[in-house]
Design a protein around this motif. Structure first.
Motif, PDB file in Angstrom:
ATOM      1  N   ALA A 169       0.847  -1.191   0.000  1.00  0.00           N
ATOM      2  CA  ALA A 169       0.000   0.000   0.000  1.00  0.00           C
ATOM      3  C   ALA A 169       0.879   1.237   0.000  1.00  0.00           C
ATOM      4  N   TRP A 170       0.509   2.224  -0.819  1.00  0.00           N
ATOM      5  CA  TRP A 170       1.157   3.530  -0.806  1.00  0.00           C
ATOM      6  C   TRP A 170       0.171   4.492  -0.154  1.00  0.00           C
ATOM      7  N   PHE A 171       0.455   4.856   1.078  1.00  0.00           N
ATOM      8  CA  PHE A 171      -0.460   5.602   1.942  1.00  0.00           C
ATOM      9  C   PHE A 171      -0.127   7.093   1.842  1.00  0.00           C
ATOM     10  N   LYS A 172      -1.063   7.879   1.323  1.00  0.00           N
ATOM     11  CA  LYS A 172      -0.837   9.309   1.140  1.00  0.00           C
ATOM     12  C   LYS A 172      -0.624  10.000   2.484  1.00  0.00           C
ATOM     13  N   PHE A 173       0.502  10.693   2.608  1.00  0.00           N
ATOM     14  CA  PHE A 173       0.800  11.451   3.825  1.00  0.00           C
ATOM     15  C   PHE A 173       1.625  12.670   3.429  1.00  0.00           C
ATOM     16  N   ASP A 174       0.936  13.718   2.995  1.00  0.00           N
ATOM     17  CA  ASP A 174       1.600  14.910   2.482  1.00  0.00           C
ATOM     18  C   ASP A 174       1.994  15.895   3.575  1.00  0.00           C
ATOM     19  N   ARG A 175       1.150  16.034   4.586  1.00  0.00           N
ATOM     20  CA  ARG A 175       1.414  16.963   5.678  1.00  0.00           C
ATOM     21  C   ARG A 175       0.963  16.320   6.992  1.00  0.00           C
ATOM     22  N   ALA A 176       1.553  16.759   8.088  1.00  0.00           N
ATOM     23  CA  ALA A 176       1.146  16.231   9.394  1.00  0.00           C
ATOM     24  C   ALA A 176      -0.291  16.639   9.705  1.00  0.00           C
ATOM     25  N   PRO A 177      -1.041  15.769  10.393  1.00  0.00           N
ATOM     26  CA  PRO A 177      -2.454  16.059  10.682  1.00  0.00           C
ATOM     27  C   PRO A 177      -2.619  17.015  11.872  1.00  0.00           C
ATOM     28  N   ASP A 178      -2.114  18.230  11.708  1.00  0.00           N
ATOM     29  CA  ASP A 178      -2.240  19.231  12.764  1.00  0.00           C
ATOM     30  C   ASP A 178      -2.931  20.478  12.247  1.00  0.00           C
ATOM     31  N   GLY A 179      -3.810  20.274  11.253  1.00  0.00           N
ATOM     32  CA  GLY A 179      -4.514  21.385  10.634  1.00  0.00           C
ATOM     33  C   GLY A 179      -4.106  21.578   9.190  1.00  0.00           C
ATOM     34  N   ARG A 180      -2.954  21.080   8.777  1.00  0.00           N
ATOM     35  CA  ARG A 180      -2.471  21.303   7.420  1.00  0.00           C
ATOM     36  C   ARG A 180      -3.089  20.346   6.405  1.00  0.00           C
ATOM     37  N   LEU A 220       7.931  27.532  -0.385  1.00  0.00           N
ATOM     38  CA  LEU A 220       8.094  26.144   0.017  1.00  0.00           C
ATOM     39  C   LEU A 220       7.421  25.891   1.361  1.00  0.00           C
ATOM     40  N   PRO A 221       7.117  24.620   1.688  1.00  0.00           N
ATOM     41  CA  PRO A 221       6.635  24.326   3.046  1.00  0.00           C
ATOM     42  C   PRO A 221       7.617  24.877   4.079  1.00  0.00           C
ATOM     43  N   ASP A 222       7.087  25.502   5.142  1.00  0.00           N
ATOM     44  CA  ASP A 222       7.982  26.111   6.119  1.00  0.00           C
ATOM     45  C   ASP A 222       8.531  25.065   7.093  1.00  0.00           C
ATOM     46  N   GLU A 223       9.440  25.508   7.948  1.00  0.00           N
ATOM     47  CA  GLU A 223      10.096  24.594   8.871  1.00  0.00           C
ATOM     48  C   GLU A 223       9.108  23.941   9.821  1.00  0.00           C
ATOM     49  N   ALA A 224       8.087  24.675  10.235  1.00  0.00           N
ATOM     50  CA  ALA A 224       7.090  24.101  11.139  1.00  0.00           C
ATOM     51  C   ALA A 224       6.371  22.928  10.476  1.00  0.00           C
ATOM     52  N   GLU A 225       6.055  23.058   9.185  1.00  0.00           N
ATOM     53  CA  GLU A 225       5.394  21.974   8.460  1.00  0.00           C
ATOM     54  C   GLU A 225       6.288  20.744   8.364  1.00  0.00           C
ATOM     55  N   ILE A 226       7.547  20.968   7.997  1.00  0.00           N
ATOM     56  CA  ILE A 226       8.468  19.849   7.840  1.00  0.00           C
ATOM     57  C   ILE A 226       8.733  19.171   9.178  1.00  0.00           C
ATOM     58  N   SER A 227       8.929  19.950  10.225  1.00  0.00           N
ATOM     59  CA  SER A 227       9.185  19.379  11.547  1.00  0.00           C
ATOM     60  C   SER A 227       7.991  18.578  12.040  1.00  0.00           C
ATOM     61  N   ALA A 228       6.778  19.087  11.778  1.00  0.00           N
ATOM     62  CA  ALA A 228       5.573  18.362  12.192  1.00  0.00           C
ATOM     63  C   ALA A 228       5.460  17.036  11.439  1.00  0.00           C
ATOM     64  N   TRP A 229       5.774  17.058  10.138  1.00  0.00           N
ATOM     65  CA  TRP A 229       5.730  15.828   9.339  1.00  0.00           C
ATOM     66  C   TRP A 229       6.733  14.811   9.870  1.00  0.00           C
ATOM     67  N   LEU A 230       7.963  15.243  10.079  1.00  0.00           N
ATOM     68  CA  LEU A 230       9.006  14.346  10.590  1.00  0.00           C
ATOM     69  C   LEU A 230       8.646  13.828  11.979  1.00  0.00           C
ATOM     70  N   GLY A 231       8.093  14.698  12.804  1.00  0.00           N
ATOM     71  CA  GLY A 231       7.727  14.290  14.156  1.00  0.00           C
ATOM     72  C   GLY A 231       6.645  13.229  14.165  1.00  0.00           C
ATOM     73  N   PHE A 232       5.635  13.387  13.309  1.00  0.00           N
ATOM     74  CA  PHE A 232       4.541  12.417  13.259  1.00  0.00           C
ATOM     75  C   PHE A 232       5.052  11.057  12.788  1.00  0.00           C
ATOM     76  N   VAL A 233       5.876  11.057  11.752  1.00  0.00           N
ATOM     77  CA  VAL A 233       6.419   9.794  11.250  1.00  0.00           C
ATOM     78  C   VAL A 233       7.318   9.155  12.308  1.00  0.00           C
ATOM     79  N   GLY A 234       8.150   9.969  12.959  1.00  0.00           N
ATOM     80  CA  GLY A 234       9.013   9.442  14.012  1.00  0.00           C
ATOM     81  C   GLY A 234       8.242   8.810  15.142  1.00  0.00           C
TER      82      GLY A 234
END
Length: 292
Positions: A169-180, A220-234
């Motif tokens: 399965a390729w599960f779509k996960f473009d942004r962290a689920p924190d409102g984005r 580009l996506p800002d640092e808050a977006e990228i950090s939230a994405w990395l944090g959720f995956v982590g």
């Protein structure tokens, strides 16, 4: 069998025309991520999806589920298409030499495949057909999904069946689920919902995250977006969710939602490469995680 288009023009990475073979449910493409030919199965020929991602490349997209599927026609089309590829001259005529390999059969298309109430029947049908062509274990069976139906027992059962067919399965996960999610995928989801659905998918079938990054109005996506994405995956990895890896990609074809073309553009290659390095940092922290 429905009348088909002549198979005499070459496939291109930037063109994923669902009508390239003149069929209703089945279409061949060159997958840049797979590096070969993918036979797509479109369970949403009504151009309906329960999400409306701002980078979507489906023309005239509307909100809604998949329509009823004519299973006999789907099987007929799939057998015809695989026959052209496996036993015919499809590869020589339509595919560039460097990608003349059949990589997968993929549930993709013009909307979310798992909104079809017949999804499990379609998985069983595809499994039977690829077995008849002696392709089980030789190609992949892929589900490209937004994960929204992973609370349904019938969908999870179908994923378990896919696993037995060399599926993933390729599960779509473009942004962290924190409102984005609302901004990019135009749905409202809680972190708990996404975490639960991702865990369920990965428990039933090898699961990759697929992540689309791009510029919007020149930003580009800002640092808050990228950090939230990395944090959720982590967090998911720390909980032991067995993710296979991340399919990181950018815009390669023109978005089709009204106004999207004027607002969206590809992210610079060096920015994408830097993000890939940061994702690979999760691999170092948690072990097996491939970034493509």
């Amino acid at each position: 069998m429905a009348e088909t288009k002549p198979l005499n023009h070459r496939l291109r990475v930037e063109n994923h025309d669902r009508d390239s073979a003149g069929l209703t449910y089945v279409y061949p493409v060159i997958s840049r991520r797979a590096g070969g030919v993918s036979v797509g199965i479109n369970l949403n020929p009504n151009n309906a999806c329960n999400w409306q991602c701002i980078y979507c490349q489906v023309p005239d997209l509307k909100r809604g589920p998949a329509p009823p599927i004519d299973l006999a026609q789907l099987e007929d089309e799939l057998r015809w298409m695989l026959g052209q590829i496996v036993h015919g001259d499809f590869m020589q005529i339509r595919v560039p030499e460097d990608v003349r390999r059949l990589n997968d059969v993929a549930f993709s298309g013009n909307g979310e495949p798992t909104t079809s109430k017949q999804f499990a029947q379609c998985v069983e049908l595809v499994g039977r057909v690829i077995a008849d062509f002696d392709l089980v274990g030789k190609i992949k069976l892929v589900l490209i999904t937004n994960g929204s139906q992973m609370d349904r027992p019938d969908v999870l059962s179908a994923l378990a069946q896919m696993k037995q067919l060399n599926g993933e399965a390729w599960f779509k996960f473009d942004r962290a689920p924190d409102g984005r999610f609302n901004a990019v995928n135009q749905v409202v989801l809680s972190p708990l919902q996404v975490a639960r659905r991702l865990k369920a998918a990965a428990a039933h079938c090898p699961t990759w995250l697929q992540t689309c990054m791009f510029m919007q109005d020149g930003h580009l996506p800002d640092e808050a977006e990228i950090s939230a994405w990395l944090g959720f995956v982590g967090e998911r990895l720390s909980e032991g969710v067995p993710l296979q890896g991340v399919l990181l990609y950018g815009l390669a074809r023109q978005p089709m939602l009204p106004g999207a073309t004027e607002h969206l553009s590809p992210a610079p290659a060096e920015w994408m490469e830097a993000l890939k390095v940061r994702i690979e940092g999760l691999k170092k922290a948690f072990g097996d995680l491939v970034v493509l």
